[in-house]
Design an enzyme around this catalytic site. Structure first.
Site, PDB file in Angstrom:
ATOM      1  CG  HIS A   1      77.416 135.181  -3.220  1.00 38.51           C
ATOM      2  ND1 HIS A   1      76.404 134.611  -2.473  1.00 38.51           N
ATOM      3  CD2 HIS A   1      77.185 134.773  -4.491  1.00 38.51           C
ATOM      4  CE1 HIS A   1      75.627 133.902  -3.256  1.00 38.51           C
ATOM      5  NE2 HIS A   1      76.065 133.993  -4.505  1.00 38.51           N
TER       6      HIS A   1
ATOM      7  CG  HIS B   1      77.551 131.395  -8.546  1.00 41.93           C
ATOM      8  ND1 HIS B   1      76.976 130.340  -7.884  1.00 41.93           N
ATOM      9  CD2 HIS B   1      76.917 132.509  -8.101  1.00 41.93           C
ATOM     10  CE1 HIS B   1      76.032 130.786  -7.077  1.00 41.93           C
ATOM     11  NE2 HIS B   1      75.977 132.107  -7.185  1.00 41.93           N
TER      12      HIS B   1
ATOM     13  CE  LYS C   1      73.993 130.061  -0.991  1.00 42.23           C
ATOM     14  NZ  LYS C   1      74.244 131.299  -1.686  1.00 42.23           N
TER      15      LYS C   1
ATOM     16  CG  HIS D   1      69.407 131.789  -2.298  1.00 39.99           C
ATOM     17  ND1 HIS D   1      69.978 132.134  -3.495  1.00 39.99           N
ATOM     18  CD2 HIS D   1      68.085 132.057  -2.428  1.00 39.99           C
ATOM     19  CE1 HIS D   1      69.038 132.585  -4.318  1.00 39.99           C
ATOM     20  NE2 HIS D   1      67.884 132.535  -3.690  1.00 39.99           N
TER      21      HIS D   1
ATOM     22  CG  HIS E   1      72.202 136.914  -3.255  1.00 38.67           C
ATOM     23  ND1 HIS E   1      71.094 136.474  -2.577  1.00 38.67           N
ATOM     24  CD2 HIS E   1      72.822 135.796  -3.732  1.00 38.67           C
ATOM     25  CE1 HIS E   1      71.043 135.149  -2.645  1.00 38.67           C
ATOM     26  NE2 HIS E   1      72.074 134.718  -3.328  1.00 38.67           N
TER      27      HIS E   1
ATOM     28  CG  ASP F   1      74.614 136.045  -6.942  1.00 36.72           C
ATOM     29  OD1 ASP F   1      75.174 134.939  -7.056  1.00 36.72           O
ATOM     30  OD2 ASP F   1      73.378 136.186  -6.995  1.00 36.72           O
TER      31      ASP F   1
HETATM   32  C1  NCD Z   1      73.095 131.811  -9.316  1.00 37.61           C
HETATM   33  C2  NCD Z   1      73.683 130.794 -10.292  1.00 37.61           C
HETATM   34  O1  NCD Z   1      73.460 130.942 -11.490  1.00 37.61           O
HETATM   35  O2  NCD Z   1      74.374 129.868  -9.843  1.00 37.61           O
HETATM   36  N1  NCD Z   1      72.086 132.561  -9.988  1.00 37.61           N
HETATM   37  C3  NCD Z   1      71.641 133.787  -9.659  1.00 37.61           C
HETATM   38  O3  NCD Z   1      70.689 134.251 -10.280  1.00 37.61           O
HETATM   39  N2  NCD Z   1      72.188 134.492  -8.710  1.00 37.61           N
HETATM   40  C4  NCD Z   1      72.582 131.124  -8.090  1.00 37.61           C
HETATM   41  C5  NCD Z   1      72.245 132.071  -6.962  1.00 37.61           C
HETATM   42  O4  NCD Z   1      73.126 132.635  -6.321  1.00 37.61           O
HETATM   43  O5  NCD Z   1      71.039 132.262  -6.693  1.00 37.61           O
HETATM   44 ZN    ZN Z   2      74.878 133.296  -5.980  1.00 36.59          ZN
END
Ligand code: NCD
Ligand code: ZN
Length: 345
Positions: free
Chosen positions: A14, A16, A100, A137, A175, A248
């Site tokens: 996981h 971004h 997701k 989530h 997470h 994450d």
């Molecule tokens: C993530 C993001 O910034 O895209 N932020 C986070 O606090 N983890 C989104 C998410 O996974 O909740």
């Molecule tokens: Zn995330």
């Protein structure tokens, strides 16, 4: 005392990557350590179709440094109007690895998320039949629910119903941050697993709120009290196949975090495996790091494990306070600290 540890190359289940210059800046940090990563689809606009995912995947692959073997695994952002056929086709063609579920407005770029689970029941039925993993989530978004209770409340209001109504659906509770989520996942059958981030193993909510507000320790789901952190550490380091690595990693520019309305997300990618290694070492469980980081995830997703290995070694490493990404500044997880493990050359 173990001073070096060789494990199969890990994967990140996981993270971004964002897009554009930031994506090109962050991908190498992940590709340095991990063989694969499940890439979150919360771009603007979100990655909602197989075509968008295939294009996004190409942009990511183009950002992988030459000679580095790294495979991005793409996810479909579910909305109230997701087309089950497009999802099934994308999965069959190897574009999508998972889908997701963001409850609408739960976190960064989730405004297009699902407003009512009933709206995606047909999609979930299809996913259960095709064997497509659902990444969740797990936080309710109701304004009357305290932000520290949103994950536990999601279990009661939604998670139990999804698991009951789709008994064969493969679900990753992502997470996780609470003892409640650990207990829930342990109670479920082998089709339900969870990812755990490094930050939720290292910090509790004091790290965010004591001695002044600490925006670089703020992410969603928000860190909880110490009892929860201890339950997460126990689960992650237990050797159970139900828990695996998902950073994450969520890069936001320094100015966007240090603001009157700071963004949620911690950029965990640069020292991720080191960060987990510290926890497993502290818990005297280094022998379970490989399962958590490199074996349990592929087993759950039905994918082969990575063939290569990496070696971690005990050494003092000064983590930079900030990193330059395409002329912009991002603060990494552990920024400014000296940590006790590194990846050997
Ligand atoms: C993530 C993001 O910034 O895209 N932020 C986070 O606090 N983890 C989104 C998410 O996974 O909740
Ligand atoms: Zn995330």
């Amino acid at each position: 005392m173990t001073d070096t540890l060789t494990i199969r190359r890990p994967d990140d289940w996981h993270l971004h990557f964002r897009d554009g210059d930031i994506m090109r800046g962050v991908v190498p940090y992940t590709a340095r350590q991990f063989g694969r990563a499940i890439v979150m689809p919360n771009l603007t606009p979100p990655v909602t179709t197989a075509n968008l995912a295939a294009e996004y995947r190409e942009r990511i692959v183009a950002a992988v440094p030459a000679g580095v073997d790294f495979t991005p695994l793409m996810t479909c952002y579910l909305t109230d109007t997701t087309d089950p056929d497009d999802l099934a086709r994308g999965f069959a063609e190897g574009v999508f690895t998972a889908a997701k579920l963001y409850p609408a407005n739960a976190t960064t770029n989730s405004a297009h998320g699902v407003s009512d689970l009933a709206k995606i029941y047909l999609v979930l039925e299809g996913m259960e039949a095709e064997g497509i993993v659902l990444c969740i989530h797990g936080e309710v978004t109701d304004h009357d629910i305290d932000v520290f209770d949103r994950e536990a409340e999601f279990i009661e209001r939604h998670m139990r119903a999804i698991v009951r109504d789709f008994p064969k659906l493969k679900i990753v509770f992502e997470h996780i941050t609470t003892a409640d989520a650990v207990a829930f996942v342990e109670e479920c059958g082998p089709n339900v697993a969870a990812t755990i981030t490094p930050q939720h193993l290292h910090i509790n909510r004091n790290a965010m709120l004591v001695g002044g507000i600490q925006p670089h320790n703020y992410c969603l789901p928000v860190a909880k009290r110490e009892t929860h952190r201890l339950a997460l550490r126990k689960a992650a380091t237990s050797g159970s196949s139900k828990f695996f690595l998902g950073t994450d990693s969520a890069p936001h520019l320094r100015g966007d975090k240090e603001s009157a309305c700071g963004c949620a997300g911690i950029f965990g990618a640069p020292y991720a495996i080191e960060s987990y290694c510290i926890v497993f070492d502290e818990e005297d469980a280094l022998e379970h790091l490989e399962a958590f980081a490199s074996l349990n995830g592929p087993a759950f997703y039905g994918l082969p494990v990575n063939e290569e290995t990496i070696t971690l070694e005990r050494a003092d490493v000064a983590v930079p306070e900030e990193l330059d990404l395409a002329g912009q500044t991002i603060v990494p997880w552990h920024g400014g600290q000296t940590i006790g493990w590194r990846i050997a050359d």
